[in-house]
Design a protein around this motif. Structure first.
Motif, short mmCIF file in Angstrom:
data_model
loop_
_atom_site.label_atom_id
_atom_site.label_comp_id
_atom_site.label_asym_id
_atom_site.label_seq_id
_atom_site.Cartn_x
_atom_site.Cartn_y
_atom_site.Cartn_z
N LEU A 44 20.77 71.36 -13.38
CA LEU A 44 21.68 71.06 -14.49
C LEU A 44 22.35 69.72 -14.20
O LEU A 44 22.92 69.55 -13.12
CB LEU A 44 22.78 72.11 -14.55
CG LEU A 44 22.52 73.43 -15.25
CD1 LEU A 44 23.69 74.37 -15.00
CD2 LEU A 44 22.33 73.23 -16.76
N ARG A 45 22.25 68.79 -15.13
CA ARG A 45 23.01 67.53 -14.96
C ARG A 45 24.10 67.52 -16.02
O ARG A 45 23.83 67.65 -17.21
CB ARG A 45 22.08 66.32 -15.08
CG ARG A 45 22.73 65.05 -14.60
CD ARG A 45 21.73 63.94 -14.35
NE ARG A 45 20.75 64.28 -13.33
CZ ARG A 45 20.96 64.20 -12.01
NH1 ARG A 45 22.11 63.76 -11.55
NH2 ARG A 45 20.01 64.54 -11.17
N LEU A 46 25.33 67.40 -15.58
CA LEU A 46 26.47 67.72 -16.43
C LEU A 46 27.16 66.48 -17.00
O LEU A 46 27.23 65.43 -16.34
CB LEU A 46 27.51 68.50 -15.62
CG LEU A 46 26.98 69.70 -14.81
CD1 LEU A 46 28.12 70.30 -13.99
CD2 LEU A 46 26.37 70.74 -15.73
N ALA A 47 27.70 66.66 -18.22
CA ALA A 47 28.56 65.63 -18.83
C ALA A 47 29.98 66.17 -18.90
O ALA A 47 30.20 67.28 -19.39
CB ALA A 47 28.04 65.29 -20.22
N ARG A 48 30.93 65.34 -18.39
CA ARG A 48 32.31 65.80 -18.38
C ARG A 48 33.17 65.09 -19.42
O ARG A 48 34.36 65.34 -19.54
CB ARG A 48 32.90 65.59 -16.97
CG ARG A 48 32.15 66.39 -15.91
CD ARG A 48 32.39 65.91 -14.52
NE ARG A 48 31.79 64.60 -14.30
CZ ARG A 48 31.78 63.96 -13.13
NH1 ARG A 48 32.36 64.51 -12.08
NH2 ARG A 48 31.21 62.77 -13.01
N ILE A 67 23.23 79.70 -18.58
CA ILE A 67 22.45 79.35 -17.39
C ILE A 67 23.28 79.55 -16.14
O ILE A 67 22.80 80.04 -15.12
CB ILE A 67 21.99 77.86 -17.44
CG1 ILE A 67 21.32 77.50 -18.77
CG2 ILE A 67 21.13 77.49 -16.23
CD1 ILE A 67 19.94 78.06 -18.97
N CYS A 68 24.55 79.18 -16.21
CA CYS A 68 25.39 79.23 -15.01
C CYS A 68 26.85 79.52 -15.40
O CYS A 68 27.62 78.61 -15.73
CB CYS A 68 25.28 77.88 -14.28
SG CYS A 68 26.11 77.89 -12.73
N LYS A 119 22.98 79.04 -9.10
CA LYS A 119 21.54 79.04 -8.82
C LYS A 119 20.94 77.64 -8.96
O LYS A 119 20.32 77.14 -8.05
CB LYS A 119 20.82 80.05 -9.71
CG LYS A 119 21.06 81.47 -9.22
CD LYS A 119 20.17 82.45 -9.90
CE LYS A 119 20.25 83.78 -9.15
NZ LYS A 119 19.48 84.80 -9.83
N PRO A 120 21.14 76.98 -10.12
CA PRO A 120 20.53 75.64 -10.23
C PRO A 120 21.21 74.63 -9.33
O PRO A 120 22.35 74.85 -8.90
CB PRO A 120 20.76 75.25 -11.70
CG PRO A 120 21.60 76.29 -12.30
CD PRO A 120 21.85 77.37 -11.33
#
Ligand code: FAD
Length: 389
Positions: A88-92, A126-127, A236-237
Protein backbone atom coordinates in the motif's frame (compact mmCIF):
# COMPACT_ATOMS: atom_id res chain seq x y z
CA UNK A 1 48.11 -20.67 -7.21
CA UNK A 2 44.38 -20.96 -6.41
CA UNK A 3 42.27 -21.86 -9.40
CA UNK A 4 38.76 -20.40 -9.51
CA UNK A 5 36.68 -19.62 -12.59
CA UNK A 6 34.50 -16.93 -11.04
CA UNK A 7 35.16 -14.58 -8.13
CA UNK A 8 32.04 -12.87 -6.78
CA UNK A 9 32.88 -9.84 -4.65
CA UNK A 10 30.36 -9.40 -1.81
CA UNK A 11 27.97 -11.79 -0.05
CA UNK A 12 24.89 -9.56 -0.07
CA UNK A 13 21.65 -10.70 -1.67
CA UNK A 14 22.99 -9.94 -5.18
CA UNK A 15 26.25 -11.86 -4.69
CA UNK A 16 24.42 -14.80 -3.09
CA UNK A 17 21.65 -15.03 -5.71
CA UNK A 18 24.28 -14.84 -8.46
CA UNK A 19 26.32 -17.55 -6.73
CA UNK A 20 23.28 -19.82 -6.57
CA UNK A 21 22.27 -19.26 -10.20
CA UNK A 22 25.83 -19.90 -11.40
CA UNK A 23 26.34 -22.88 -9.12
CA UNK A 24 24.49 -25.08 -11.62
CA UNK A 25 26.98 -24.28 -14.41
CA UNK A 26 29.88 -26.50 -13.39
CA UNK A 27 32.18 -23.48 -13.00
CA UNK A 28 34.31 -23.20 -9.87
CA UNK A 29 32.96 -20.22 -7.92
CA UNK A 30 34.18 -18.35 -4.85
CA UNK A 31 32.28 -15.57 -3.08
CA UNK A 32 34.64 -13.28 -1.18
CA UNK A 33 33.13 -11.13 1.57
CA UNK A 34 34.93 -8.40 3.50
CA UNK A 35 32.85 -9.03 6.67
CA UNK A 36 30.03 -11.59 6.93
CA UNK A 37 27.13 -12.32 4.53
CA UNK A 38 24.44 -9.63 4.91
CA UNK A 39 26.82 -7.24 6.68
CA UNK A 40 25.60 -4.19 4.74
CA UNK A 41 22.58 -3.30 2.56
CA UNK A 42 21.12 -6.81 2.64
CA UNK A 43 21.11 -6.88 6.43
CA UNK A 44 20.07 -3.24 6.96
CA UNK A 45 17.15 -3.54 4.52
CA UNK A 46 13.39 -3.33 5.05
CA UNK A 47 13.11 -6.30 2.65
CA UNK A 48 9.99 -5.30 0.76
CA UNK A 49 9.44 -7.28 -2.46
CA UNK A 50 7.62 -4.89 -4.71
CA UNK A 51 6.89 -4.24 -8.34
CA UNK A 52 4.82 -1.12 -7.66
CA UNK A 53 6.52 2.26 -7.48
CA UNK A 54 9.38 1.08 -9.68
CA UNK A 55 10.80 2.73 -12.77
CA UNK A 56 9.27 1.05 -15.85
CA UNK A 57 12.70 -0.34 -16.80
CA UNK A 58 12.77 -2.42 -13.60
CA UNK A 59 9.22 -3.77 -13.87
CA UNK A 60 10.17 -6.84 -16.00
CA UNK A 61 12.82 -7.73 -13.39
CA UNK A 62 10.35 -7.19 -10.56
CA UNK A 63 7.65 -9.33 -12.21
CA UNK A 64 10.10 -12.12 -13.04
CA UNK A 65 11.35 -11.99 -9.44
CA UNK A 66 7.85 -12.16 -7.93
CA UNK A 67 7.22 -15.34 -9.92
CA UNK A 68 10.46 -16.77 -8.48
CA UNK A 69 9.76 -15.55 -4.94
CA UNK A 70 6.52 -17.57 -4.90
CA UNK A 71 8.51 -20.81 -5.21
CA UNK A 72 11.89 -19.74 -3.77
CA UNK A 73 11.48 -21.85 -0.60
CA UNK A 74 11.15 -24.94 -2.80
CA UNK A 75 13.88 -23.91 -5.26
CA UNK A 76 16.38 -23.25 -2.46
CA UNK A 77 14.99 -25.90 -0.11
CA UNK A 78 15.09 -23.36 2.73
CA UNK A 79 12.57 -20.89 4.16
CA UNK A 80 12.73 -17.24 3.09
CA UNK A 81 9.64 -16.16 5.02
CA UNK A 82 8.31 -14.61 1.83
CA UNK A 83 4.72 -13.41 2.16
CA UNK A 84 2.72 -12.10 -0.79
CA UNK A 85 0.64 -9.68 1.26
CA UNK A 86 0.59 -6.63 -1.01
CA UNK A 87 1.97 -3.11 -0.94
CA UNK A 88 0.00 0.00 0.00
CA UNK A 89 1.44 3.39 -0.91
CA UNK A 90 -0.39 6.06 1.03
CA UNK A 91 -1.44 9.66 0.44
CA UNK A 92 -1.76 11.85 3.52
CA UNK A 93 -2.82 15.07 1.77
CA UNK A 94 -4.10 16.23 -1.62
CA UNK A 95 -0.61 16.80 -3.07
CA UNK A 96 0.29 13.18 -2.23
CA UNK A 97 -3.06 12.01 -3.61
CA UNK A 98 -2.09 13.46 -7.01
CA UNK A 99 1.22 11.58 -6.89
CA UNK A 100 -0.61 8.33 -6.11
CA UNK A 101 -3.19 8.81 -8.88
CA UNK A 102 -0.41 9.44 -11.44
CA UNK A 103 1.58 6.47 -10.18
CA UNK A 104 -1.41 4.13 -10.56
CA UNK A 105 -2.12 5.46 -14.08
CA UNK A 106 1.51 5.08 -15.19
CA UNK A 107 2.00 1.65 -13.65
CA UNK A 108 -1.24 0.28 -15.10
CA UNK A 109 0.07 1.37 -18.51
CA UNK A 110 3.16 -0.72 -17.80
CA UNK A 111 1.00 -3.76 -17.21
CA UNK A 112 1.08 -3.87 -13.43
CA UNK A 113 -1.85 -5.12 -11.37
CA UNK A 114 -2.38 -2.03 -9.22
CA UNK A 115 -5.48 -0.21 -8.01
CA UNK A 116 -6.35 3.20 -6.64
CA UNK A 117 -8.12 3.13 -3.27
CA UNK A 118 -10.00 6.40 -3.15
CA UNK A 119 -10.98 6.70 0.51
CA UNK A 120 -10.45 5.47 4.06
CA UNK A 121 -13.14 2.79 3.76
CA UNK A 122 -11.43 1.16 0.80
CA UNK A 123 -8.06 1.30 2.59
CA UNK A 124 -9.58 -0.16 5.80
CA UNK A 125 -10.84 -3.17 3.89
CA UNK A 126 -7.21 -4.03 3.08
CA UNK A 127 -5.69 -2.85 6.35
CA UNK A 128 -8.00 -1.82 9.22
CA UNK A 129 -5.19 -0.47 11.44
CA UNK A 130 -4.41 2.46 9.10
CA UNK A 131 -5.46 5.87 10.41
CA UNK A 132 -8.35 7.85 8.96
CA UNK A 133 -5.85 10.65 8.27
CA UNK A 134 -4.74 8.68 5.21
CA UNK A 135 -6.93 9.84 2.32
CA UNK A 136 -6.07 7.45 -0.53
CA UNK A 137 -3.58 4.78 -1.58
CA UNK A 138 -2.28 2.62 -4.37
CA UNK A 139 -2.55 -1.12 -3.77
CA UNK A 140 -0.58 -3.82 -5.51
CA UNK A 141 -1.80 -7.20 -4.18
CA UNK A 142 1.04 -9.22 -5.74
CA UNK A 143 3.78 -7.32 -3.87
CA UNK A 144 5.06 -8.62 -0.55
CA UNK A 145 8.03 -9.02 1.76
CA UNK A 146 10.51 -11.60 3.02
CA UNK A 147 13.01 -12.07 5.80
CA UNK A 148 16.39 -10.77 4.58
CA UNK A 149 18.62 -12.95 6.75
CA UNK A 150 16.61 -16.12 6.07
CA UNK A 151 16.67 -15.36 2.34
CA UNK A 152 20.40 -14.73 2.31
CA UNK A 153 21.03 -17.94 4.22
CA UNK A 154 18.74 -19.82 1.82
CA UNK A 155 20.65 -18.63 -1.24
CA UNK A 156 24.03 -19.18 0.40
CA UNK A 157 23.34 -22.71 1.63
CA UNK A 158 21.80 -23.74 -1.70
CA UNK A 159 24.88 -22.40 -3.52
CA UNK A 160 27.20 -24.16 -1.05
CA UNK A 161 25.37 -27.45 -1.63
CA UNK A 162 26.25 -27.04 -5.31
CA UNK A 163 29.92 -26.48 -4.50
CA UNK A 164 30.30 -22.68 -4.22
CA UNK A 165 32.99 -21.58 -1.75
CA UNK A 166 32.18 -18.68 0.59
CA UNK A 167 35.11 -16.87 2.20
CA UNK A 168 34.48 -14.24 4.88
CA UNK A 169 36.70 -11.55 6.41
CA UNK A 170 38.70 -11.04 3.23
CA UNK A 171 38.59 -7.85 1.16
CA UNK A 172 39.01 -7.66 -2.60
CA UNK A 173 41.36 -4.74 -3.13
CA UNK A 174 42.19 -4.63 -6.79
CA UNK A 175 41.54 -6.02 -10.24
CA UNK A 176 44.53 -6.06 -12.51
CA UNK A 177 43.95 -6.16 -16.26
CA UNK A 178 46.26 -7.21 -19.04
CA UNK A 179 45.38 -6.85 -22.72
CA UNK A 180 41.80 -5.73 -21.85
CA UNK A 181 41.21 -8.92 -19.82
CA UNK A 182 41.24 -9.64 -16.10
CA UNK A 183 44.77 -10.72 -15.19
CA UNK A 184 44.21 -11.29 -11.48
CA UNK A 185 42.14 -10.24 -8.47
CA UNK A 186 44.15 -9.16 -5.42
CA UNK A 187 42.60 -9.52 -1.99
CA UNK A 188 43.82 -8.60 1.50
CA UNK A 189 45.26 -12.14 1.67
CA UNK A 190 46.19 -13.42 -1.82
CA UNK A 191 46.11 -13.15 -5.59
CA UNK A 192 43.48 -15.11 -7.55
CA UNK A 193 43.42 -15.70 -11.31
CA UNK A 194 39.73 -16.10 -12.30
CA UNK A 195 38.24 -15.85 -15.78
CA UNK A 196 35.36 -13.78 -14.43
CA UNK A 197 34.87 -11.34 -11.59
CA UNK A 198 31.40 -10.14 -10.53
CA UNK A 199 31.35 -6.91 -8.53
CA UNK A 200 28.36 -7.21 -6.20
CA UNK A 201 29.83 -5.11 -3.44
CA UNK A 202 27.16 -2.42 -3.07
CA UNK A 203 28.30 0.98 -1.85
CA UNK A 204 31.97 -0.08 -2.17
CA UNK A 205 31.82 -0.88 -5.91
CA UNK A 206 34.09 2.07 -6.74
CA UNK A 207 36.82 0.94 -4.33
CA UNK A 208 37.49 -1.95 -6.70
CA UNK A 209 36.46 -0.32 -10.00
CA UNK A 210 38.94 2.50 -9.54
CA UNK A 211 41.80 0.00 -9.84
CA UNK A 212 40.95 -0.20 -13.55
CA UNK A 213 40.29 3.54 -13.81
CA UNK A 214 36.45 3.33 -13.73
CA UNK A 215 33.73 4.57 -11.43
CA UNK A 216 29.95 4.59 -11.12
CA UNK A 217 28.90 8.09 -9.99
CA UNK A 218 26.97 7.00 -6.88
CA UNK A 219 25.93 9.07 -3.90
CA UNK A 220 25.61 7.38 -0.52
CA UNK A 221 22.63 8.66 1.50
CA UNK A 222 21.52 7.15 4.81
CA UNK A 223 18.16 5.67 5.81
CA UNK A 224 17.20 5.30 9.47
CA UNK A 225 15.58 2.02 10.49
CA UNK A 226 13.69 1.31 13.71
CA UNK A 227 12.65 -2.13 14.82
CA UNK A 228 9.94 -2.46 17.48
CA UNK A 229 9.42 -5.28 19.92
CA UNK A 230 6.71 -7.78 18.95
CA UNK A 231 3.18 -6.39 18.74
CA UNK A 232 -0.21 -7.90 17.88
CA UNK A 233 -0.76 -8.57 14.20
CA UNK A 234 -1.57 -5.10 12.80
CA UNK A 235 -0.19 -5.01 9.29
CA UNK A 236 -0.01 -7.43 6.38
CA UNK A 237 0.97 -5.32 3.35
CA UNK A 238 4.19 -3.34 3.19
CA UNK A 239 3.50 0.36 3.62
CA UNK A 240 5.11 3.21 1.71
CA UNK A 241 4.10 6.85 1.40
CA UNK A 242 3.79 9.01 -1.70
CA UNK A 243 6.75 11.27 -0.88
CA UNK A 244 9.00 8.32 0.08
CA UNK A 245 9.67 9.65 3.59
CA UNK A 246 8.62 6.39 5.31
CA UNK A 247 8.18 2.67 4.72
CA UNK A 248 7.25 -0.14 7.10
CA UNK A 249 6.27 -3.75 7.40
CA UNK A 250 5.42 -6.15 10.19
CA UNK A 251 7.80 -9.07 10.30
CA UNK A 252 6.67 -12.64 10.72
CA UNK A 253 7.59 -12.58 14.41
CA UNK A 254 5.41 -9.50 15.09
CA UNK A 255 8.19 -6.86 15.19
CA UNK A 256 7.79 -3.78 12.96
CA UNK A 257 10.65 -2.61 10.71
CA UNK A 258 10.15 1.07 9.99
CA UNK A 259 12.45 3.05 7.71
CA UNK A 260 12.86 6.76 7.01
CA UNK A 261 13.43 8.50 3.69
CA UNK A 262 16.92 9.21 2.31
CA UNK A 263 19.06 11.77 4.16
CA UNK A 264 22.43 13.18 3.15
CA UNK A 265 25.21 11.28 4.91
CA UNK A 266 28.70 12.47 5.67
CA UNK A 267 29.55 10.12 8.53
CA UNK A 268 31.98 7.25 8.85
CA UNK A 269 31.42 3.52 8.73
CA UNK A 270 32.45 2.06 12.08
CA UNK A 271 32.87 -1.58 12.99
CA UNK A 272 31.84 -3.59 16.04
CA UNK A 273 32.70 -7.29 16.31
CA UNK A 274 33.96 -6.92 12.74
CA UNK A 275 30.50 -5.89 11.49
CA UNK A 276 30.09 -2.46 9.87
CA UNK A 277 27.54 0.00 11.24
CA UNK A 278 26.59 3.62 10.75
CA UNK A 279 25.18 5.97 13.34
CA UNK A 280 21.90 7.74 12.85
CA UNK A 281 20.52 10.60 14.95
CA UNK A 282 17.69 11.23 17.41
CA UNK A 283 15.95 13.71 15.14
CA UNK A 284 15.56 11.14 12.34
CA UNK A 285 14.46 8.51 14.81
CA UNK A 286 11.86 10.91 16.25
CA UNK A 287 10.67 11.97 12.80
CA UNK A 288 10.32 8.37 11.64
CA UNK A 289 8.44 7.32 14.79
CA UNK A 290 6.09 10.34 14.55
CA UNK A 291 5.21 9.55 10.94
CA UNK A 292 4.63 5.88 11.66
CA UNK A 293 2.26 6.61 14.58
CA UNK A 294 0.32 9.02 12.38
CA UNK A 295 -0.27 6.11 10.01
CA UNK A 296 -0.81 3.30 12.53
CA UNK A 297 -1.91 4.91 15.83
CA UNK A 298 -1.74 1.56 17.70
CA UNK A 299 2.05 1.68 17.32
CA UNK A 300 2.08 4.33 20.07
CA UNK A 301 2.29 1.61 22.74
CA UNK A 302 5.15 -0.33 21.10
CA UNK A 303 8.64 -0.52 22.57
CA UNK A 304 11.79 -0.01 20.52
CA UNK A 305 13.91 -3.12 20.14
CA UNK A 306 16.67 -1.70 17.98
CA UNK A 307 17.59 1.01 15.48
CA UNK A 308 20.31 1.45 12.88
CA UNK A 309 21.43 3.44 9.87
CA UNK A 310 21.53 1.85 6.41
CA UNK A 311 23.50 3.21 3.46
CA UNK A 312 22.23 3.30 -0.11
CA UNK A 313 24.23 2.99 -3.37
CA UNK A 314 22.24 5.65 -5.23
CA UNK A 315 22.97 6.18 -8.94
CA UNK A 316 21.97 9.40 -10.78
CA UNK A 317 18.89 7.73 -12.33
CA UNK A 318 18.19 5.45 -9.33
CA UNK A 319 18.64 2.38 -11.57
CA UNK A 320 21.32 -0.25 -11.00
CA UNK A 321 24.29 -1.12 -13.17
CA UNK A 322 23.99 -4.73 -14.41
CA UNK A 323 26.46 -5.13 -17.22
CA UNK A 324 29.75 -6.57 -18.39
CA UNK A 325 32.55 -4.15 -19.11
CA UNK A 326 33.38 -4.32 -22.78
CA UNK A 327 36.88 -2.95 -22.18
CA UNK A 328 37.78 -5.42 -19.41
CA UNK A 329 36.79 -8.89 -20.55
CA UNK A 330 35.45 -11.04 -17.73
CA UNK A 331 34.42 -8.17 -15.44
CA UNK A 332 30.72 -7.89 -14.62
CA UNK A 333 29.15 -5.22 -12.42
CA UNK A 334 25.93 -5.65 -10.43
CA UNK A 335 25.81 -2.68 -8.10
CA UNK A 336 24.03 0.65 -7.55
CA UNK A 337 20.66 -0.82 -6.62
CA UNK A 338 19.61 2.57 -5.23
CA UNK A 339 17.58 1.30 -2.28
CA UNK A 340 15.45 -1.30 -4.08
CA UNK A 341 17.68 -4.25 -4.95
CA UNK A 342 16.34 -6.80 -2.48
CA UNK A 343 13.07 -7.59 -4.26
CA UNK A 344 14.64 -8.01 -7.70
CA UNK A 345 17.58 -10.16 -6.55
CA UNK A 346 16.16 -13.40 -8.09
CA UNK A 347 16.09 -11.78 -11.55
CA UNK A 348 19.46 -10.09 -11.12
CA UNK A 349 21.19 -13.32 -10.08
CA UNK A 350 19.81 -14.99 -13.22
CA UNK A 351 20.86 -12.14 -15.50
CA UNK A 352 24.39 -11.98 -14.10
CA UNK A 353 24.72 -15.72 -14.53
CA UNK A 354 23.61 -15.30 -18.19
CA UNK A 355 26.32 -12.64 -18.64
CA UNK A 356 29.02 -14.88 -17.19
CA UNK A 357 27.90 -17.79 -19.36
CA UNK A 358 27.82 -15.51 -22.42
CA UNK A 359 24.13 -16.21 -23.03
CA UNK A 360 21.49 -13.74 -24.19
CA UNK A 361 20.21 -12.25 -20.95
CA UNK A 362 16.79 -13.57 -19.93
CA UNK A 363 15.53 -9.99 -19.55
CA UNK A 364 16.60 -6.75 -21.27
CA UNK A 365 19.43 -4.92 -19.55
CA UNK A 366 19.99 -1.89 -21.81
CA UNK A 367 18.65 0.55 -19.17
CA UNK A 368 21.24 -0.79 -16.69
CA UNK A 369 24.31 -0.34 -18.86
CA UNK A 370 27.61 0.64 -17.25
CA UNK A 371 28.40 3.07 -20.04
CA UNK A 372 25.36 5.28 -19.53
CA UNK A 373 27.31 7.17 -16.87
CA UNK A 374 30.67 7.16 -18.61
CA UNK A 375 30.30 10.39 -20.60
CA UNK A 376 30.04 13.94 -19.33
CA UNK A 377 26.46 14.50 -20.39
CA UNK A 378 24.86 12.98 -17.30
CA UNK A 379 21.77 15.00 -16.48
CA UNK A 380 22.11 16.93 -13.25
CA UNK A 381 18.41 16.22 -12.63
CA UNK A 382 18.03 13.50 -10.03
CA UNK A 383 15.51 10.72 -10.48
CA UNK A 384 12.41 11.25 -8.38
CA UNK A 385 11.96 7.49 -8.07
CA UNK A 386 14.05 7.06 -4.97
CA UNK A 387 11.39 5.00 -3.23
CA UNK A 388 12.34 2.07 -1.09
CA UNK A 389 10.24 -0.38 0.90
C1 FAD B 1 17.29 0.73 5.09
C2 FAD B 1 17.13 0.09 3.77
C3 FAD B 1 15.87 -0.31 3.35
C4 FAD B 1 15.73 -0.97 2.11
N1 FAD B 1 14.51 -1.45 1.75
C5 FAD B 1 14.38 -2.17 0.61
C6 FAD B 1 13.15 -2.78 0.29
O1 FAD B 1 12.18 -2.68 1.03
N2 FAD B 1 13.07 -3.49 -0.87
C7 FAD B 1 14.13 -3.63 -1.72
O2 FAD B 1 13.99 -4.25 -2.76
N3 FAD B 1 15.33 -3.09 -1.41
C8 FAD B 1 15.46 -2.37 -0.26
N4 FAD B 1 16.68 -1.84 0.07
C9 FAD B 1 17.80 -2.01 -0.83
C10 FAD B 1 18.37 -3.40 -0.76
O3 FAD B 1 18.45 -3.85 0.56
C11 FAD B 1 19.74 -3.38 -1.43
O4 FAD B 1 19.59 -2.86 -2.75
C12 FAD B 1 20.33 -4.77 -1.51
O5 FAD B 1 20.32 -5.41 -0.27
C13 FAD B 1 21.75 -4.61 -2.01
O6 FAD B 1 22.33 -5.87 -2.06
P1 FAD B 1 23.82 -6.01 -2.61
O7 FAD B 1 24.11 -7.44 -2.57
O8 FAD B 1 23.93 -5.24 -3.90
O9 FAD B 1 24.70 -5.16 -1.59
P2 FAD B 1 25.10 -5.43 -0.07
O10 FAD B 1 24.04 -6.15 0.65
O11 FAD B 1 25.53 -4.12 0.49
O12 FAD B 1 26.32 -6.42 -0.19
C14 FAD B 1 27.58 -6.01 -0.58
C15 FAD B 1 28.57 -6.83 0.22
O13 FAD B 1 29.86 -6.62 -0.32
C16 FAD B 1 30.79 -6.60 0.75
N5 FAD B 1 31.96 -5.90 0.26
C17 FAD B 1 32.08 -4.57 -0.04
N6 FAD B 1 33.29 -4.31 -0.55
C18 FAD B 1 33.96 -5.49 -0.60
C19 FAD B 1 35.26 -5.86 -1.04
N7 FAD B 1 36.09 -4.95 -1.57
N8 FAD B 1 35.64 -7.15 -0.91
C20 FAD B 1 34.77 -8.08 -0.41
N9 FAD B 1 33.53 -7.77 0.02
C21 FAD B 1 33.12 -6.50 -0.09
C22 FAD B 1 30.05 -5.89 1.87
O14 FAD B 1 30.59 -6.19 3.14
C23 FAD B 1 28.63 -6.42 1.68
O15 FAD B 1 28.36 -7.54 2.49
C24 FAD B 1 16.86 -1.17 1.29
C25 FAD B 1 18.13 -0.77 1.72
C26 FAD B 1 18.27 -0.16 2.94
C27 FAD B 1 19.66 0.24 3.40
Amino acid sequence: MISVDVVIVGAGIIGCSTAFELSKSGLKIEVIEKHQPGAMGSGWTLAGVRQSGRHYAEIPLAKYSVDKWSCLNEILDHRTNYKQEGNLRLARNTAEDKIIQNLVKEQKKNGLEIEYLKNTNEISEICPSISENVISASYCPTDGHADPIDTLRAYKEAAQKNGVIFTNNEEVLEISEKGSKIEYVRTSKRKIFPKFCVLANGIFCNNVLKSIGKIIPIEIPIVTVIQTEKTNPLLKPVIGVANASLAMRQENNGCFRISSGFQTWKGKIKTKNDMPYVETNLEEIKNTITQSIEIIPQLKKSSIKSFWGGLIDLTPDALPVIDHLSDCEGLIVASGFSGHGFGIAPAVGGIVSDLVLNKKTRLPIDPFSFHRFQNHLISKKKSDLTLHG
